[in-house]
Design a protein around this motif. Structure first.
Motif, PDB file in Angstrom:
ATOM      1  N   ARG A  45       0.825  -1.224   0.000  1.00  0.00           N
ATOM      2  CA  ARG A  45       0.000   0.000   0.000  1.00  0.00           C
ATOM      3  C   ARG A  45       0.851   1.262   0.000  1.00  0.00           C
ATOM      4  N   ARG A 141       2.548   1.852  12.565  1.00  0.00           N
ATOM      5  CA  ARG A 141       1.216   1.328  12.210  1.00  0.00           C
ATOM      6  C   ARG A 141       0.130   2.391  12.457  1.00  0.00           C
ATOM      7  N   ASP A 142       0.143   2.988  13.627  1.00  0.00           N
ATOM      8  CA  ASP A 142      -0.893   3.975  13.960  1.00  0.00           C
ATOM      9  C   ASP A 142      -0.808   5.200  13.044  1.00  0.00           C
ATOM     10  N   ILE A 145      -2.205   4.295   9.610  1.00  0.00           N
ATOM     11  CA  ILE A 145      -3.670   4.222   9.680  1.00  0.00           C
ATOM     12  C   ILE A 145      -4.271   5.634   9.693  1.00  0.00           C
ATOM     13  N   ALA A 146      -3.618   6.556  10.422  1.00  0.00           N
ATOM     14  CA  ALA A 146      -4.111   7.938  10.468  1.00  0.00           C
ATOM     15  C   ALA A 146      -4.082   8.571   9.070  1.00  0.00           C
ATOM     16  N   ALA A 147      -3.024   8.244   8.291  1.00  0.00           N
ATOM     17  CA  ALA A 147      -2.898   8.848   6.962  1.00  0.00           C
ATOM     18  C   ALA A 147      -3.750   8.134   5.923  1.00  0.00           C
ATOM     19  N   ASP A 148      -4.043   6.868   6.160  1.00  0.00           N
ATOM     20  CA  ASP A 148      -4.713   6.030   5.153  1.00  0.00           C
ATOM     21  C   ASP A 148      -5.641   5.029   5.860  1.00  0.00           C
ATOM     22  N   PRO A 149      -6.770   5.552   6.402  1.00  0.00           N
ATOM     23  CA  PRO A 149      -7.661   4.701   7.228  1.00  0.00           C
ATOM     24  C   PRO A 149      -8.168   3.451   6.499  1.00  0.00           C
ATOM     25  N   ASP A 150      -8.307   3.518   5.154  1.00  0.00           N
ATOM     26  CA  ASP A 150      -8.795   2.350   4.411  1.00  0.00           C
ATOM     27  C   ASP A 150      -7.844   1.162   4.502  1.00  0.00           C
ATOM     28  N   ARG A 152      -6.347   0.105   7.184  1.00  0.00           N
ATOM     29  CA  ARG A 152      -6.211  -0.316   8.578  1.00  0.00           C
ATOM     30  C   ARG A 152      -5.975  -1.826   8.746  1.00  0.00           C
ATOM     31  N   TYR A 155      -2.467  -2.851   7.556  1.00  0.00           N
ATOM     32  CA  TYR A 155      -1.404  -2.309   8.421  1.00  0.00           C
ATOM     33  C   TYR A 155      -1.368  -3.078   9.748  1.00  0.00           C
ATOM     34  N   THR A 156      -2.548  -3.362  10.279  1.00  0.00           N
ATOM     35  CA  THR A 156      -2.630  -4.039  11.574  1.00  0.00           C
ATOM     36  C   THR A 156      -2.062  -5.464  11.473  1.00  0.00           C
TER      37      THR A 156
END
Ligand SMILES: [Zn+2]
Length: 294
Positions: A45, A141-142, A145-150, A152, A155-156
């Motif tokens: 991603r 990771r966090d 996710i903040a920059a690209d919530p889709d 998540r 990343y997790t």
């Protein structure tokens, strides 16, 4: 091949490349260690570029106009923090960067810089301790996710898998170093880059230079180290992939010990080298140290 055709091909390739990268989150990382961690967590991603690349020194880096351009086009900027990147303020200012900045070391317990000019400051080299790297991974990771919530879920999952591998490497290293008698766990390197590794596995690292490479070692410090190496019979002497070897070689010569090999302290190797990723770097450094300490 005709020149016009070559240009045509080059344009086609550039076009194909930008199509392939389209949709990926453009990320700039300050140096190779956090660049690799971000690639591990980001997977396909993200498109990650490191400003300070393989075998380069992040302490004394000077951003070029191309770096400013790269950062101005990025949506995420990953840095180490803890004072490693003294050049950061100038760069983000001129790039007009307005994306998400991830300070990867946020929340780690930091060590104070030892002696020298940096006394009282922080030691930035926290990426050398796998337990602190687990914190880096969670922070990266966090931030992603903040920059690209889709993204998540991906990343997790990738952060969890990466963390499991890092924790396994930590257990392996802890068991291996525990088998070395404590009085033998003494190592000389060029600059003081391994205090976090030393704190984790009870290894004493000595160095003529402090936590940065931007100041020269004093003659007094060099003479002290020569005496200490003779007195304590330190055999594990390493140069570092990204720093000057001259002072280290001088100390080794005067103390009558051999320089063993190199350790990767502040930069990874290129793709062909033995430390192209954080995991490969850690495995390589630990194996290399064990050879001399055993
Ligand atoms: Zn360093």
């Amino acid at each position: 091949m005709k020149r016009s055709m070559q240009w045509g091909l080059a344009a086609l390739l550039a076009c194909a490349l930008s199509t392939a990268l389209a949709g990926k989150l453009p990320v700039v990382a300050s140096f190779s260690m956090v660049a690799d961690m971000t690639r591990q967590v980001g997977g396909d991603r993200v498109d990650v570029t490191a400003l300070v690349g393989a075998d380069q020194d992040a302490h004394v880096f000077q951003p070029a106009p191309a770096d400013v351009r790269r950062l101005s086009q990025a949506r995420v900027f990953v840095v180490n923090g803890l004072g490693l990147e003294g050049w950061l303020g100038r760069l983000t200012g001129s790039a007009g960067f307005k994306g998400v900045t991830i300070v990867a070391s946020r929340g780690v317990t930091s060590l104070k810089a030892s002696g020298g000019d940096e006394a009282g400051g922080l030691d930035p080299h926290a990426w050398q301790d796998p337990q602190r790297v687990l914190r880096y991974i969670a922070t990266i990771r966090d931030g992603l996710i903040a920059a690209d919530p889709d993204g998540r879920a991906g990343y997790t999952a990738r952060a969890a898998a990466f963390s499991a591998r890092v924790a396994a490497l930590d257990r392996w290293a802890a068991a291996a170093f525990a088998a070395v008698p404590p009085e033998r766990r003494k190592v000389l390197t060029s600059h003081d880059a391994f205090a976090y590794l030393g704190a984790r596995y009870q290894i004493r690292f000595l160095a003529p230079q402090g936590v940065s490479t931007d100041a020269e070692a004093s003659a007094r410090k060099v003479a002290e180290l020569v005496r200490q190496i003779r007195r304590e019979r330190v055999k594990a002497v390493y140069f570092e992939n990204m720093s000057d070897q001259r002072v280290l070689r001088q100390i080794a010569n005067e103390a009558g010990v051999a320089v063993n090999d190199k350790l990767y302290s502040d930069a990874l190797s290129d793709a062909r080298g033995p430390a192209a990723t954080w995991e490969a770097m850690f495995r390589y450094n630990v194996s290399t140290l064990l050879k001399a300490l055993k």
